[in-house]
Design a protein around this motif. Structure first.
Motif, mmCIF file in Angstrom:
data_model
loop_
_atom_site.group_PDB
_atom_site.id
_atom_site.type_symbol
_atom_site.label_atom_id
_atom_site.label_comp_id
_atom_site.label_asym_id
_atom_site.label_seq_id
_atom_site.Cartn_x
_atom_site.Cartn_y
_atom_site.Cartn_z
ATOM 1 N N ILE A 319 0.842 -1.336 -0.134
ATOM 2 C CA ILE A 319 0.071 -0.046 -0.019
ATOM 3 C C ILE A 319 0.819 1.312 0.019
ATOM 4 O O ILE A 319 1.786 1.410 0.984
ATOM 5 C CB ILE A 319 -0.764 -0.010 1.222
ATOM 6 C CG1 ILE A 319 -1.778 -1.144 1.413
ATOM 7 C CG2 ILE A 319 -1.846 1.287 1.238
ATOM 8 C CD1 ILE A 319 -2.564 -1.169 2.516
ATOM 9 N N GLU A 320 0.776 1.893 -1.085
ATOM 10 C CA GLU A 320 1.661 2.885 -1.219
ATOM 11 C C GLU A 320 1.389 4.487 -0.708
ATOM 12 O O GLU A 320 2.023 5.447 -0.951
ATOM 13 C CB GLU A 320 2.162 3.170 -2.756
ATOM 14 C CG GLU A 320 2.836 1.862 -3.349
ATOM 15 C CD GLU A 320 3.101 2.049 -4.720
ATOM 16 O OE1 GLU A 320 2.788 3.196 -5.393
ATOM 17 O OE2 GLU A 320 3.799 1.137 -5.198
ATOM 18 N N LYS A 321 0.082 4.317 -0.120
ATOM 19 C CA LYS A 321 -0.283 5.785 0.459
ATOM 20 C C LYS A 321 0.450 6.091 1.688
ATOM 21 O O LYS A 321 0.805 5.474 2.353
ATOM 22 C CB LYS A 321 -1.876 5.686 0.646
ATOM 23 C CG LYS A 321 -2.954 5.436 -0.524
ATOM 24 C CD LYS A 321 -4.341 5.365 -0.355
ATOM 25 C CE LYS A 321 -5.178 5.285 -1.426
ATOM 26 N NZ LYS A 321 -6.546 4.952 -1.189
ATOM 27 N N HIS A 322 0.344 7.423 1.897
ATOM 28 C CA HIS A 322 0.877 8.214 3.197
ATOM 29 C C HIS A 322 -0.161 7.648 4.368
ATOM 30 O O HIS A 322 -1.130 8.198 4.294
ATOM 31 C CB HIS A 322 1.346 9.588 3.164
ATOM 32 C CG HIS A 322 1.703 10.103 4.488
ATOM 33 N ND1 HIS A 322 2.997 9.682 5.160
ATOM 34 C CD2 HIS A 322 1.195 10.836 5.372
ATOM 35 C CE1 HIS A 322 3.193 10.126 6.281
ATOM 36 N NE2 HIS A 322 1.963 11.048 6.195
ATOM 37 N N ILE A 323 0.140 6.626 4.997
ATOM 38 C CA ILE A 323 -0.759 6.210 6.198
ATOM 39 C C ILE A 323 -0.345 7.028 7.513
ATOM 40 O O ILE A 323 0.626 6.685 7.967
ATOM 41 C CB ILE A 323 -0.857 4.720 6.121
ATOM 42 C CG1 ILE A 323 -1.051 4.143 4.746
ATOM 43 C CG2 ILE A 323 -1.712 4.197 7.001
ATOM 44 C CD1 ILE A 323 -2.604 4.504 4.250
ATOM 45 N N THR A 324 -1.476 7.492 8.123
ATOM 46 C CA THR A 324 -1.147 7.619 9.640
ATOM 47 C C THR A 324 -2.528 7.342 10.403
ATOM 48 O O THR A 324 -3.495 6.952 9.386
ATOM 49 C CB THR A 324 -1.036 9.172 10.085
ATOM 50 O OG1 THR A 324 -2.123 9.777 9.596
ATOM 51 C CG2 THR A 324 0.264 9.758 9.117
ATOM 52 N N SER A 325 -2.626 7.241 11.481
ATOM 53 C CA SER A 325 -3.954 6.878 12.110
ATOM 54 C C SER A 325 -5.146 7.875 11.623
ATOM 55 O O SER A 325 -6.359 7.133 11.841
ATOM 56 C CB SER A 325 -3.903 6.991 13.685
ATOM 57 O OG SER A 325 -3.478 8.307 14.184
ATOM 58 N N HIS A 326 -4.875 9.042 11.168
ATOM 59 C CA HIS A 326 -5.824 9.897 10.914
ATOM 60 C C HIS A 326 -6.697 9.418 9.711
ATOM 61 O O HIS A 326 -7.706 9.590 9.355
ATOM 62 C CB HIS A 326 -5.518 11.232 10.731
ATOM 63 C CG HIS A 326 -6.310 12.374 10.933
ATOM 64 N ND1 HIS A 326 -6.891 12.445 12.143
ATOM 65 C CD2 HIS A 326 -6.923 13.245 10.024
ATOM 66 C CE1 HIS A 326 -7.796 13.461 11.960
ATOM 67 N NE2 HIS A 326 -7.935 14.169 10.890
ATOM 68 N N ILE A 327 -6.063 8.369 8.985
ATOM 69 C CA ILE A 327 -6.691 8.017 7.485
ATOM 70 C C ILE A 327 -7.844 7.085 7.813
ATOM 71 O O ILE A 327 -8.823 7.397 7.044
ATOM 72 C CB ILE A 327 -5.734 7.162 6.775
ATOM 73 C CG1 ILE A 327 -5.968 7.095 5.244
ATOM 74 C CG2 ILE A 327 -5.557 5.942 7.196
ATOM 75 C CD1 ILE A 327 -5.119 6.734 4.466
ATOM 76 N N PHE A 328 -8.087 6.497 8.849
ATOM 77 C CA PHE A 328 -9.321 5.748 9.204
ATOM 78 C C PHE A 328 -10.557 6.699 9.520
ATOM 79 O O PHE A 328 -11.497 6.399 9.261
ATOM 80 C CB PHE A 328 -8.985 4.832 10.506
ATOM 81 C CG PHE A 328 -7.904 4.019 10.345
ATOM 82 C CD1 PHE A 328 -7.912 3.011 9.425
ATOM 83 C CD2 PHE A 328 -6.904 4.167 11.069
ATOM 84 C CE1 PHE A 328 -6.671 2.244 9.122
ATOM 85 C CE2 PHE A 328 -5.432 3.521 11.007
ATOM 86 C CZ PHE A 328 -5.642 2.302 9.824
ATOM 87 N N ARG A 329 -10.161 7.809 9.964
ATOM 88 C CA ARG A 329 -11.229 8.983 10.114
ATOM 89 C C ARG A 329 -11.836 9.265 8.842
ATOM 90 O O ARG A 329 -12.864 9.494 8.760
ATOM 91 C CB ARG A 329 -10.763 9.912 10.989
ATOM 92 C CG ARG A 329 -11.574 11.153 11.232
ATOM 93 C CD ARG A 329 -10.953 12.159 12.353
ATOM 94 N NE ARG A 329 -11.534 13.445 12.162
ATOM 95 C CZ ARG A 329 -12.448 13.654 12.976
ATOM 96 N NH1 ARG A 329 -13.243 12.802 13.815
ATOM 97 N NH2 ARG A 329 -13.159 15.029 13.347
ATOM 98 N N HIS A 330 -10.867 9.746 7.875
ATOM 99 C CA HIS A 330 -11.289 9.991 6.576
ATOM 100 C C HIS A 330 -12.081 8.788 5.975
ATOM 101 O O HIS A 330 -12.690 9.223 5.155
ATOM 102 C CB HIS A 330 -10.101 10.589 5.915
ATOM 103 C CG HIS A 330 -9.489 11.817 6.423
ATOM 104 N ND1 HIS A 330 -8.149 12.090 5.961
ATOM 105 C CD2 HIS A 330 -9.930 12.783 7.345
ATOM 106 C CE1 HIS A 330 -7.977 13.398 6.691
ATOM 107 N NE2 HIS A 330 -8.956 13.645 7.484
#
Length: 382
Positions: A319-330
Protein backbone atom coordinates in the motif's frame (compact mmCIF):
# COMPACT_ATOMS: atom_id res chain seq x y z
CA UNK A 1 18.78 46.49 23.35
CA UNK A 2 20.12 49.75 21.91
CA UNK A 3 23.86 50.21 22.39
CA UNK A 4 24.93 53.83 22.93
CA UNK A 5 28.51 54.86 22.26
CA UNK A 6 30.41 57.61 24.09
CA UNK A 7 28.90 61.03 23.30
CA UNK A 8 30.93 63.45 21.19
CA UNK A 9 30.95 67.24 21.53
CA UNK A 10 32.21 69.20 18.50
CA UNK A 11 32.62 72.99 18.35
CA UNK A 12 30.89 74.58 15.38
CA UNK A 13 32.04 77.61 13.31
CA UNK A 14 29.36 79.85 14.85
CA UNK A 15 30.58 79.14 18.39
CA UNK A 16 27.85 76.64 19.33
CA UNK A 17 28.47 72.97 20.00
CA UNK A 18 27.10 69.82 18.37
CA UNK A 19 26.34 67.08 20.92
CA UNK A 20 26.21 63.67 19.15
CA UNK A 21 25.57 60.09 20.19
CA UNK A 22 26.33 57.16 17.92
CA UNK A 23 24.21 54.03 18.46
CA UNK A 24 23.66 50.50 17.21
CA UNK A 25 20.45 48.42 17.26
CA UNK A 26 19.35 44.98 16.04
CA UNK A 27 16.79 46.58 13.71
CA UNK A 28 19.50 47.81 11.31
CA UNK A 29 23.06 47.13 10.21
CA UNK A 30 26.00 49.31 11.21
CA UNK A 31 26.08 52.40 13.43
CA UNK A 32 23.89 55.51 13.25
CA UNK A 33 24.10 58.93 14.86
CA UNK A 34 21.77 61.59 16.18
CA UNK A 35 22.74 65.00 17.52
CA UNK A 36 21.53 68.29 18.96
CA UNK A 37 23.04 71.79 19.08
CA UNK A 38 23.94 73.32 22.46
CA UNK A 39 25.24 76.82 23.18
CA UNK A 40 27.60 75.96 26.03
CA UNK A 41 29.94 73.04 26.66
CA UNK A 42 28.92 72.68 30.30
CA UNK A 43 27.97 69.61 32.31
CA UNK A 44 24.40 70.88 32.71
CA UNK A 45 24.03 71.52 28.96
CA UNK A 46 25.50 68.14 28.07
CA UNK A 47 23.22 66.28 30.50
CA UNK A 48 20.16 67.92 28.96
CA UNK A 49 21.49 67.23 25.49
CA UNK A 50 21.97 63.54 26.34
CA UNK A 51 18.29 63.20 27.35
CA UNK A 52 17.13 64.96 24.19
CA UNK A 53 19.30 62.89 21.85
CA UNK A 54 18.45 59.56 23.49
CA UNK A 55 14.75 60.43 23.31
CA UNK A 56 15.17 61.17 19.61
CA UNK A 57 16.87 57.81 19.12
CA UNK A 58 14.24 55.87 21.06
CA UNK A 59 11.44 57.67 19.23
CA UNK A 60 12.96 56.73 15.88
CA UNK A 61 13.13 53.10 17.03
CA UNK A 62 9.53 53.15 18.26
CA UNK A 63 10.56 52.44 21.85
CA UNK A 64 9.88 55.74 23.66
CA UNK A 65 7.72 55.21 26.70
CA UNK A 66 7.71 51.44 26.37
CA UNK A 67 9.24 48.66 28.39
CA UNK A 68 12.28 47.20 26.68
CA UNK A 69 11.95 43.42 26.33
CA UNK A 70 13.16 40.72 23.96
CA UNK A 71 10.82 38.61 21.85
CA UNK A 72 11.92 35.51 23.77
CA UNK A 73 11.16 37.00 27.19
CA UNK A 74 7.87 38.51 26.08
CA UNK A 75 6.66 35.27 24.51
CA UNK A 76 7.37 33.45 27.77
CA UNK A 77 5.25 36.02 29.62
CA UNK A 78 2.47 35.49 27.10
CA UNK A 79 2.68 31.71 27.39
CA UNK A 80 2.35 32.05 31.15
CA UNK A 81 -1.19 33.37 30.62
CA UNK A 82 -2.46 30.59 28.36
CA UNK A 83 -3.19 27.88 30.93
CA UNK A 84 -4.94 30.43 33.18
CA UNK A 85 -7.17 31.37 30.25
CA UNK A 86 -8.18 27.75 29.75
CA UNK A 87 -6.18 27.06 26.58
CA UNK A 88 -5.80 23.30 26.14
CA UNK A 89 -2.48 21.74 27.13
CA UNK A 90 -2.12 20.16 23.69
CA UNK A 91 -2.63 23.56 22.04
CA UNK A 92 -0.01 25.13 24.29
CA UNK A 93 2.38 22.29 23.40
CA UNK A 94 1.81 22.98 19.70
CA UNK A 95 2.43 26.70 20.24
CA UNK A 96 5.67 25.96 22.07
CA UNK A 97 6.93 23.83 19.19
CA UNK A 98 6.20 26.71 16.81
CA UNK A 99 7.79 29.22 19.16
CA UNK A 100 10.99 27.14 19.30
CA UNK A 101 11.30 27.66 15.54
CA UNK A 102 10.52 31.39 15.74
CA UNK A 103 13.08 31.89 18.50
CA UNK A 104 15.84 30.77 16.13
CA UNK A 105 15.29 34.13 14.40
CA UNK A 106 13.63 36.47 16.90
CA UNK A 107 14.51 35.31 20.43
CA UNK A 108 17.15 37.98 21.23
CA UNK A 109 15.51 40.75 19.22
CA UNK A 110 13.85 43.55 21.18
CA UNK A 111 10.15 43.39 20.50
CA UNK A 112 9.86 47.05 19.45
CA UNK A 113 12.54 46.67 16.77
CA UNK A 114 10.85 43.83 14.85
CA UNK A 115 9.23 45.21 11.71
CA UNK A 116 6.49 44.10 9.35
CA UNK A 117 9.05 43.60 6.57
CA UNK A 118 11.14 41.29 8.75
CA UNK A 119 8.09 39.20 9.66
CA UNK A 120 7.03 39.02 6.02
CA UNK A 121 10.50 37.77 5.08
CA UNK A 122 10.43 35.22 7.88
CA UNK A 123 7.05 33.79 6.81
CA UNK A 124 8.23 33.75 3.21
CA UNK A 125 11.22 31.67 4.30
CA UNK A 126 8.88 29.33 6.18
CA UNK A 127 7.06 28.65 2.93
CA UNK A 128 9.79 28.68 0.32
CA UNK A 129 13.11 27.96 2.08
CA UNK A 130 11.87 25.51 4.71
CA UNK A 131 9.17 24.29 2.29
CA UNK A 132 6.46 24.12 4.94
CA UNK A 133 2.76 24.24 4.11
CA UNK A 134 0.38 27.18 3.79
CA UNK A 135 -1.41 25.92 6.87
CA UNK A 136 1.82 25.97 8.89
CA UNK A 137 2.70 29.49 7.73
CA UNK A 138 -0.80 30.66 8.64
CA UNK A 139 -0.52 29.11 12.11
CA UNK A 140 2.85 30.88 12.60
CA UNK A 141 1.25 34.14 11.57
CA UNK A 142 -1.60 33.58 14.02
CA UNK A 143 0.74 32.89 16.94
CA UNK A 144 2.93 35.90 16.11
CA UNK A 145 -0.17 38.08 16.01
CA UNK A 146 -1.21 36.84 19.45
CA UNK A 147 2.23 37.65 20.88
CA UNK A 148 2.45 41.11 19.33
CA UNK A 149 -1.14 41.93 20.32
CA UNK A 150 -0.19 41.01 23.88
CA UNK A 151 2.87 43.27 23.59
CA UNK A 152 0.74 46.21 22.48
CA UNK A 153 -1.87 45.55 25.18
CA UNK A 154 0.72 45.82 27.95
CA UNK A 155 2.79 48.70 26.63
CA UNK A 156 5.78 46.98 25.07
CA UNK A 157 4.96 48.45 21.63
CA UNK A 158 2.65 51.15 20.33
CA UNK A 159 1.99 49.62 16.91
CA UNK A 160 1.44 45.97 16.01
CA UNK A 161 3.68 45.10 13.02
CA UNK A 162 1.36 42.15 12.27
CA UNK A 163 -1.39 44.51 11.09
CA UNK A 164 0.20 44.77 7.65
CA UNK A 165 1.74 41.29 7.37
CA UNK A 166 0.83 39.45 4.18
CA UNK A 167 1.67 35.85 3.31
CA UNK A 168 2.47 34.92 -0.28
CA UNK A 169 0.76 31.55 -0.16
CA UNK A 170 1.85 28.69 -2.42
CA UNK A 171 -0.37 27.12 -5.03
CA UNK A 172 -1.28 23.89 -3.26
CA UNK A 173 -4.28 23.00 -5.42
CA UNK A 174 -2.68 19.85 -6.87
CA UNK A 175 -1.46 18.76 -3.46
CA UNK A 176 -4.94 19.28 -1.98
CA UNK A 177 -6.55 17.35 -4.81
CA UNK A 178 -4.10 14.46 -4.44
CA UNK A 179 -4.69 14.44 -0.70
CA UNK A 180 -8.46 14.41 -1.15
CA UNK A 181 -8.33 11.54 -3.60
CA UNK A 182 -5.84 9.44 -1.64
CA UNK A 183 -6.30 10.18 2.03
CA UNK A 184 -8.74 7.37 2.64
CA UNK A 185 -8.58 3.61 2.20
CA UNK A 186 -10.35 1.33 -0.22
CA UNK A 187 -12.03 -1.79 1.15
CA UNK A 188 -9.14 -3.87 -0.20
CA UNK A 189 -6.53 -1.67 1.53
CA UNK A 190 -8.46 -1.78 4.79
CA UNK A 191 -8.65 -5.59 4.56
CA UNK A 192 -4.89 -5.78 4.03
CA UNK A 193 -4.21 -3.69 7.16
CA UNK A 194 -6.54 -5.85 9.25
CA UNK A 195 -4.88 -8.99 7.86
CA UNK A 196 -1.45 -7.54 8.67
CA UNK A 197 -2.43 -7.04 12.31
CA UNK A 198 -3.75 -10.60 12.54
CA UNK A 199 -0.65 -12.04 10.90
CA UNK A 200 1.43 -10.35 13.59
CA UNK A 201 -1.00 -11.68 16.22
CA UNK A 202 -1.82 -8.14 17.28
CA UNK A 203 -5.57 -8.25 17.70
CA UNK A 204 -5.23 -5.25 20.03
CA UNK A 205 -4.05 -3.09 17.12
CA UNK A 206 -6.70 -4.62 14.84
CA UNK A 207 -9.54 -3.84 17.25
CA UNK A 208 -8.47 -0.27 17.82
CA UNK A 209 -8.00 0.40 14.09
CA UNK A 210 -11.47 -1.01 13.41
CA UNK A 211 -12.88 1.21 16.18
CA UNK A 212 -11.43 4.32 14.51
CA UNK A 213 -12.74 3.14 11.14
CA UNK A 214 -16.25 2.43 12.48
CA UNK A 215 -16.64 5.58 14.57
CA UNK A 216 -14.61 8.26 12.76
CA UNK A 217 -12.92 9.29 16.00
CA UNK A 218 -9.56 11.02 16.15
CA UNK A 219 -6.89 8.77 17.65
CA UNK A 220 -6.77 10.83 20.85
CA UNK A 221 -10.55 10.57 21.22
CA UNK A 222 -10.58 6.83 20.55
CA UNK A 223 -7.71 6.18 22.94
CA UNK A 224 -9.44 8.18 25.69
CA UNK A 225 -12.68 6.16 25.57
CA UNK A 226 -13.28 4.44 28.91
CA UNK A 227 -15.64 1.57 29.58
CA UNK A 228 -18.06 3.95 31.33
CA UNK A 229 -18.27 6.12 28.19
CA UNK A 230 -20.34 3.49 26.37
CA UNK A 231 -24.06 3.40 27.12
CA UNK A 232 -27.25 1.95 25.66
CA UNK A 233 -30.39 3.96 25.00
CA UNK A 234 -33.52 2.92 23.09
CA UNK A 235 -31.82 -0.25 21.91
CA UNK A 236 -28.85 1.71 20.45
CA UNK A 237 -25.33 1.82 21.84
CA UNK A 238 -23.51 5.15 22.00
CA UNK A 239 -19.96 6.25 22.74
CA UNK A 240 -19.65 9.50 24.65
CA UNK A 241 -16.69 11.42 23.24
CA UNK A 242 -15.78 13.63 26.20
CA UNK A 243 -12.02 13.95 26.17
CA UNK A 244 -8.80 13.24 24.34
CA UNK A 245 -5.58 11.48 25.25
CA UNK A 246 -2.53 13.73 25.53
CA UNK A 247 1.08 13.23 26.59
CA UNK A 248 2.01 15.55 29.45
CA UNK A 249 5.67 16.21 30.18
CA UNK A 250 6.79 14.42 33.32
CA UNK A 251 3.53 12.48 33.65
CA UNK A 252 2.91 10.55 30.43
CA UNK A 253 -0.40 9.76 28.73
CA UNK A 254 -3.45 11.21 30.46
CA UNK A 255 -7.07 11.88 29.49
CA UNK A 256 -7.72 15.57 28.94
CA UNK A 257 -11.32 16.12 30.10
CA UNK A 258 -12.37 18.02 27.00
CA UNK A 259 -12.06 17.55 23.25
CA UNK A 260 -10.27 19.48 20.52
CA UNK A 261 -13.19 21.87 19.98
CA UNK A 262 -16.64 22.36 21.53
CA UNK A 263 -18.26 20.61 18.56
CA UNK A 264 -15.99 17.61 19.12
CA UNK A 265 -17.84 16.70 22.33
CA UNK A 266 -20.54 14.38 21.04
CA UNK A 267 -22.34 11.06 21.39
CA UNK A 268 -21.58 8.66 18.53
CA UNK A 269 -24.07 5.93 17.63
CA UNK A 270 -22.23 2.61 17.30
CA UNK A 271 -22.70 0.10 14.48
CA UNK A 272 -23.05 -3.51 15.63
CA UNK A 273 -19.43 -4.36 14.81
CA UNK A 274 -18.30 -1.53 17.11
CA UNK A 275 -20.65 -2.82 19.82
CA UNK A 276 -19.04 -6.24 19.47
CA UNK A 277 -15.60 -4.62 19.88
CA UNK A 278 -16.81 -2.89 23.03
CA UNK A 279 -18.22 -6.08 24.53
CA UNK A 280 -15.03 -8.01 23.77
CA UNK A 281 -12.57 -5.36 24.99
CA UNK A 282 -14.49 -4.38 28.13
CA UNK A 283 -14.37 -7.88 29.63
CA UNK A 284 -12.85 -7.98 33.12
CA UNK A 285 -12.32 -4.19 33.13
CA UNK A 286 -13.58 -1.56 35.54
CA UNK A 287 -15.71 1.39 34.44
CA UNK A 288 -12.69 3.71 34.62
CA UNK A 289 -10.49 1.46 32.48
CA UNK A 290 -9.51 2.54 28.99
CA UNK A 291 -11.39 0.42 26.46
CA UNK A 292 -8.46 -0.11 24.07
CA UNK A 293 -4.89 -0.64 25.29
CA UNK A 294 -1.66 -2.06 23.96
CA UNK A 295 -1.66 -5.63 25.29
CA UNK A 296 2.11 -5.62 25.77
CA UNK A 297 2.39 -2.36 27.72
CA UNK A 298 -1.11 -1.92 29.14
CA UNK A 299 -1.08 1.70 27.94
CA UNK A 300 -3.60 3.36 25.61
CA UNK A 301 -2.60 3.77 21.97
CA UNK A 302 -0.93 6.96 20.73
CA UNK A 303 0.24 8.11 17.28
CA UNK A 304 3.81 7.31 18.30
CA UNK A 305 2.96 3.64 18.88
CA UNK A 306 0.26 3.10 16.25
CA UNK A 307 1.65 4.92 13.20
CA UNK A 308 4.90 2.92 12.84
CA UNK A 309 2.94 -0.35 13.05
CA UNK A 310 0.41 0.53 10.34
CA UNK A 311 3.10 2.08 8.14
CA UNK A 312 5.14 -1.12 8.35
CA UNK A 313 2.07 -3.22 7.50
CA UNK A 314 1.31 -1.00 4.51
CA UNK A 315 4.89 -1.33 3.28
CA UNK A 316 4.71 -5.12 3.51
CA UNK A 317 1.28 -5.19 1.84
CA UNK A 318 2.24 -2.90 -1.04
CA UNK A 319 0.00 0.00 0.00
CA UNK A 320 1.80 3.10 -1.26
CA UNK A 321 -0.39 5.78 0.35
CA UNK A 322 0.97 7.93 3.17
CA UNK A 323 -0.72 6.29 6.14
CA UNK A 324 -1.27 7.67 9.64
CA UNK A 325 -3.96 6.85 12.17
CA UNK A 326 -5.97 9.83 10.89
CA UNK A 327 -6.68 8.02 7.61
CA UNK A 328 -9.25 5.79 9.33
CA UNK A 329 -11.25 8.87 10.26
CA UNK A 330 -11.19 10.06 6.65
CA UNK A 331 -12.10 6.57 5.47
CA UNK A 332 -15.11 6.69 7.78
CA UNK A 333 -16.18 9.93 6.07
CA UNK A 334 -15.73 8.38 2.62
CA UNK A 335 -17.76 5.29 3.51
CA UNK A 336 -20.65 7.32 4.92
CA UNK A 337 -20.52 9.49 1.78
CA UNK A 338 -20.80 6.37 -0.38
CA UNK A 339 -23.82 5.28 1.65
CA UNK A 340 -25.54 8.60 0.98
CA UNK A 341 -25.33 10.19 4.44
CA UNK A 342 -25.78 14.01 4.22
CA UNK A 343 -22.68 16.12 4.80
CA UNK A 344 -24.12 17.85 7.87
CA UNK A 345 -24.88 14.48 9.48
CA UNK A 346 -21.33 13.26 8.81
CA UNK A 347 -19.80 16.49 10.12
CA UNK A 348 -21.80 16.25 13.33
CA UNK A 349 -20.86 12.60 13.77
CA UNK A 350 -17.12 13.23 13.45
CA UNK A 351 -17.26 16.46 15.48
CA UNK A 352 -16.64 19.09 12.83
CA UNK A 353 -18.35 22.45 12.48
CA UNK A 354 -16.49 23.24 9.29
CA UNK A 355 -13.62 21.08 8.03
CA UNK A 356 -12.16 21.35 4.56
CA UNK A 357 -10.91 17.78 4.20
CA UNK A 358 -14.23 16.26 5.31
CA UNK A 359 -16.10 18.42 2.80
CA UNK A 360 -13.66 17.70 -0.02
CA UNK A 361 -13.75 13.92 0.57
CA UNK A 362 -17.54 14.05 0.68
CA UNK A 363 -17.76 15.99 -2.58
CA UNK A 364 -15.15 13.78 -4.24
CA UNK A 365 -17.09 10.61 -3.37
CA UNK A 366 -20.46 12.05 -4.36
CA UNK A 367 -18.98 13.27 -7.66
CA UNK A 368 -17.67 9.76 -8.35
CA UNK A 369 -21.18 8.44 -7.73
CA UNK A 370 -22.55 11.09 -10.09
CA UNK A 371 -20.13 9.92 -12.80
CA UNK A 372 -21.51 6.40 -12.43
CA UNK A 373 -25.07 7.61 -12.88
CA UNK A 374 -24.03 9.78 -15.81
CA UNK A 375 -22.99 6.60 -17.57
CA UNK A 376 -26.23 4.82 -16.67
CA UNK A 377 -28.37 7.70 -17.86
CA UNK A 378 -27.15 7.11 -21.40
CA UNK A 379 -29.33 4.01 -21.50
CA UNK A 380 -32.37 5.84 -20.19
CA UNK A 381 -35.20 5.92 -22.76
CA UNK A 382 -38.95 5.82 -23.26
Amino acid sequence: MVKFFTPQVTKMANGNYQYSIRYRDASFDGVRKKSVVIKKNTTYAKNNAEKIVKNKIMTSLGQLGQISITFGNLSQKYFGTLAKRGVAYKTITTYRAQLNQMNKVFEDRHIATITTVQINRYLDDVLYKRNLTNKTAHSYQSLLNQIFSYAKQFGYITNNPMDDVQINYKDESQKRQFRTENWYLSDDEMNKIVEGCEEQQRTDYRDFILWLYLTGMRIGEGSAIQVKDIYKQNNTYYAKVNGTLIRKVGIGLIKQPYTKTKSSSRDVALPQQAVDLFLQNSKNKTNDSFLFVNKRTGNPFSPGTLNPVIQNICKNKGIEKHITSHIFRHTHVSKLSELGYPLDVISKRVGHENEEITRKIYLHITNKKADKFNELIKEFKF
